[in-house]
Motif scaffolding. Structure first.
Motif, PDB file in Angstrom:
ATOM      1  N   GLN A   1      33.084  48.098  34.074  1.00  0.00           N
ATOM      2  CA  GLN A   1      34.495  48.331  33.811  1.00  0.00           C
ATOM      3  C   GLN A   1      35.179  48.920  35.043  1.00  0.00           C
ATOM      4  OE1 GLN A   1      36.461  47.721  31.215  1.00  0.00           O
ATOM      5  NE2 GLN A   1      34.834  46.717  30.048  1.00  0.00           N
ATOM      6  N   VAL A   2      36.442  48.585  35.175  1.00  0.00           N
ATOM      7  CA  VAL A   2      37.257  49.076  36.280  1.00  0.00           C
ATOM      8  C   VAL A   2      38.514  49.696  35.699  1.00  0.00           C
ATOM      9  CG1 VAL A   2      38.634  48.428  38.294  1.00  0.00           C
ATOM     10  CG2 VAL A   2      36.389  47.368  37.913  1.00  0.00           C
ATOM     11  N   GLN A   3      38.884  50.844  36.211  1.00  0.00           N
ATOM     12  CA  GLN A   3      40.132  51.491  35.804  1.00  0.00           C
ATOM     13  C   GLN A   3      41.091  51.485  36.995  1.00  0.00           C
ATOM     14  OE1 GLN A   3      37.026  53.407  35.284  1.00  0.00           O
ATOM     15  NE2 GLN A   3      36.910  52.095  33.475  1.00  0.00           N
ATOM     16  N   LEU A   4      42.325  51.113  36.714  1.00  0.00           N
ATOM     17  CA  LEU A   4      43.363  51.077  37.732  1.00  0.00           C
ATOM     18  C   LEU A   4      44.523  51.955  37.291  1.00  0.00           C
ATOM     19  CD1 LEU A   4      43.415  47.209  38.368  1.00  0.00           C
ATOM     20  CD2 LEU A   4      42.196  48.934  39.673  1.00  0.00           C
ATOM     21  N   VAL A   5      44.937  52.856  38.156  1.00  0.00           N
ATOM     22  CA  VAL A   5      46.016  53.779  37.822  1.00  0.00           C
ATOM     23  C   VAL A   5      47.086  53.699  38.903  1.00  0.00           C
ATOM     24  CG1 VAL A   5      46.660  56.163  37.388  1.00  0.00           C
ATOM     25  CG2 VAL A   5      44.431  55.305  36.611  1.00  0.00           C
ATOM     26  N   GLU A   6      48.297  53.328  38.468  1.00  0.00           N
ATOM     27  CA  GLU A   6      49.421  53.217  39.402  1.00  0.00           C
ATOM     28  C   GLU A   6      50.208  54.519  39.464  1.00  0.00           C
ATOM     29  OE1 GLU A   6      49.446  49.134  37.140  1.00  0.00           O
ATOM     30  OE2 GLU A   6      49.356  51.245  36.615  1.00  0.00           O
ATOM     31  N   SER A   7      50.881  54.708  40.567  1.00  0.00           N
ATOM     32  CA  SER A   7      51.789  55.839  40.721  1.00  0.00           C
ATOM     33  C   SER A   7      52.859  55.460  41.736  1.00  0.00           C
ATOM     34  CB  SER A   7      51.043  57.091  41.176  1.00  0.00           C
ATOM     35  OG  SER A   7      50.436  56.876  42.437  1.00  0.00           O
ATOM     36  N   THR A  33      39.591  40.752  45.189  1.00  0.00           N
ATOM     37  CA  THR A  33      41.035  40.711  45.391  1.00  0.00           C
ATOM     38  C   THR A  33      41.732  41.746  44.521  1.00  0.00           C
ATOM     39  OG1 THR A  33      40.960  38.355  45.900  1.00  0.00           O
ATOM     40  CG2 THR A  33      43.081  39.275  45.239  1.00  0.00           C
ATOM     41  N   MET A  34      42.660  42.460  45.130  1.00  0.00           N
ATOM     42  CA  MET A  34      43.532  43.369  44.388  1.00  0.00           C
ATOM     43  C   MET A  34      44.968  42.984  44.712  1.00  0.00           C
ATOM     44  SD  MET A  34      41.701  47.076  44.543  1.00  0.00           S
ATOM     45  CE  MET A  34      42.764  47.664  43.202  1.00  0.00           C
ATOM     46  N   GLY A  35      45.854  43.339  43.810  1.00  0.00           N
ATOM     47  CA  GLY A  35      47.230  42.950  44.056  1.00  0.00           C
ATOM     48  C   GLY A  35      48.218  43.637  43.157  1.00  0.00           C
ATOM     49  N   TRP A  36      49.458  43.293  43.376  1.00  0.00           N
ATOM     50  CA  TRP A  36      50.564  43.813  42.580  1.00  0.00           C
ATOM     51  C   TRP A  36      51.312  42.649  41.932  1.00  0.00           C
ATOM     52  CZ3 TRP A  36      51.476  48.866  41.613  1.00  0.00           C
ATOM     53  CH2 TRP A  36      50.807  49.796  42.404  1.00  0.00           C
ATOM     54  N   TYR A  37      51.649  42.837  40.665  1.00  0.00           N
ATOM     55  CA  TYR A  37      52.464  41.904  39.907  1.00  0.00           C
ATOM     56  C   TYR A  37      53.635  42.688  39.348  1.00  0.00           C
ATOM     57  CZ  TYR A  37      48.619  38.516  40.039  1.00  0.00           C
ATOM     58  OH  TYR A  37      47.645  37.639  40.440  1.00  0.00           O
ATOM     59  N   ARG A  38      54.648  41.971  38.889  1.00  0.00           N
ATOM     60  CA  ARG A  38      55.769  42.653  38.259  1.00  0.00           C
ATOM     61  C   ARG A  38      56.300  41.836  37.094  1.00  0.00           C
ATOM     62  NH1 ARG A  38      60.496  42.097  42.932  1.00  0.00           N
ATOM     63  NH2 ARG A  38      61.171  39.964  42.411  1.00  0.00           N
ATOM     64  N   GLN A  39      56.931  42.545  36.173  1.00  0.00           N
ATOM     65  CA  GLN A  39      57.527  41.892  35.014  1.00  0.00           C
ATOM     66  C   GLN A  39      58.863  42.529  34.715  1.00  0.00           C
ATOM     67  OE1 GLN A  39      55.054  41.744  31.495  1.00  0.00           O
ATOM     68  NE2 GLN A  39      56.221  40.021  30.675  1.00  0.00           N
ATOM     69  N   HIS A  96      46.594  44.945  39.786  1.00  0.00           N
ATOM     70  CA  HIS A  96      45.594  44.025  39.247  1.00  0.00           C
ATOM     71  C   HIS A  96      44.401  43.978  40.199  1.00  0.00           C
ATOM     72  CE1 HIS A  96      43.675  40.043  38.719  1.00  0.00           C
ATOM     73  NE2 HIS A  96      43.917  40.281  37.440  1.00  0.00           N
ATOM     74  N   GLY A  97      43.201  43.877  39.605  1.00  0.00           N
ATOM     75  CA  GLY A  97      42.023  43.800  40.449  1.00  0.00           C
ATOM     76  C   GLY A  97      40.872  43.107  39.762  1.00  0.00           C
ATOM     77  N   GLY A  98      39.979  42.563  40.567  1.00  0.00           N
ATOM     78  CA  GLY A  98      38.774  41.949  40.037  1.00  0.00           C
ATOM     79  C   GLY A  98      39.057  40.730  39.170  1.00  0.00           C
ATOM     80  N   SER A  99      38.188  40.541  38.156  1.00  0.00           N
ATOM     81  CA  SER A  99      38.309  39.358  37.302  1.00  0.00           C
ATOM     82  C   SER A  99      39.616  39.377  36.516  1.00  0.00           C
ATOM     83  CB  SER A  99      37.114  39.270  36.359  1.00  0.00           C
ATOM     84  OG  SER A  99      37.005  40.464  35.596  1.00  0.00           O
ATOM     85  N   ASP A 100      39.894  40.494  35.881  1.00  0.00           N
ATOM     86  CA  ASP A 100      41.157  40.593  35.136  1.00  0.00           C
ATOM     87  C   ASP A 100      41.396  42.012  34.660  1.00  0.00           C
ATOM     88  OD1 ASP A 100      42.756  38.973  32.296  1.00  0.00           O
ATOM     89  OD2 ASP A 100      43.528  39.504  34.277  1.00  0.00           O
ATOM     90  N   TYR A 101      41.411  42.944  35.600  1.00  0.00           N
ATOM     91  CA  TYR A 101      41.699  44.334  35.265  1.00  0.00           C
ATOM     92  C   TYR A 101      43.140  44.663  35.636  1.00  0.00           C
ATOM     93  CZ  TYR A 101      36.635  44.712  34.911  1.00  0.00           C
ATOM     94  OH  TYR A 101      35.318  44.536  34.556  1.00  0.00           O
ATOM     95  N   TRP A 102      43.786  45.398  34.730  1.00  0.00           N
ATOM     96  CA  TRP A 102      45.195  45.734  34.925  1.00  0.00           C
ATOM     97  C   TRP A 102      45.408  47.232  34.778  1.00  0.00           C
ATOM     98  CZ3 TRP A 102      48.722  42.103  36.373  1.00  0.00           C
ATOM     99  CH2 TRP A 102      48.386  40.767  36.193  1.00  0.00           C
ATOM    100  N   GLY A 103      46.372  47.751  35.546  1.00  0.00           N
ATOM    101  CA  GLY A 103      46.813  49.110  35.336  1.00  0.00           C
ATOM    102  C   GLY A 103      47.831  49.154  34.215  1.00  0.00           C
TER     103      GLY A 103
END
Length: 112
Positions: A1-7, A33-39, A96-103
């Motif tokens: 498991q991966v945890q992603l925390v934005e600030s 790959t890691m990245g940023w998405y927006r909605q 976003h990172g890895g296979s499908d981990y989201w903050g």
């Protein structure tokens, strides 16, 4: 498991700057790959920028020349420097990172 925390989200005026940061923890060895998405409200989530473990970078056309993605592998962080922001940049920004981990997302609001 991966945890992603934005600030780093918040309110910024048109033409201003903001820096978002994403901290990864857990099974981070699995992340390439890691990245940023927006909605934005009423719109689909869209890619902003990505960066691989080899530091290959991809930007969406609408942020080229304004946003910069960077990665610190030693600290397991990915940042998004946002310059010359526009009202249309208002959105919830997700790491976003890895296979499908989201903050959990961080709100960015650009005021005119």
């Amino acid at each position: 498991q991966v945890q992603l925390v934005e600030s780093g989200g918040g309110l910024v005026q048109v033409g201003g700057s903001l820096r978002l940061s994403c901290a990864a923890s857990g099974s981070i060895f699995s992340i390439n790959t890691m990245g940023w998405y927006r909605q934005a409200p009423g719109k689909q989530r869209e890619l902003v920028a990505t960066i691989t473990s080899a530091y290959v970078i991809t930007y969406a056309d609408f942020v080229k020349g304004r946003f910069t993605i960077s990665r610190n592998s030693a600290r397991n962080t990915v940042d998004l420097q946002m310059n010359n922001v526009k009202p249309e940049d208002t959105a919830v920004y997700y790491c976003h990172g890895g296979s499908d981990y989201w903050g959990q997302g961080t709100q960015v609001t650009v005021s005119s």
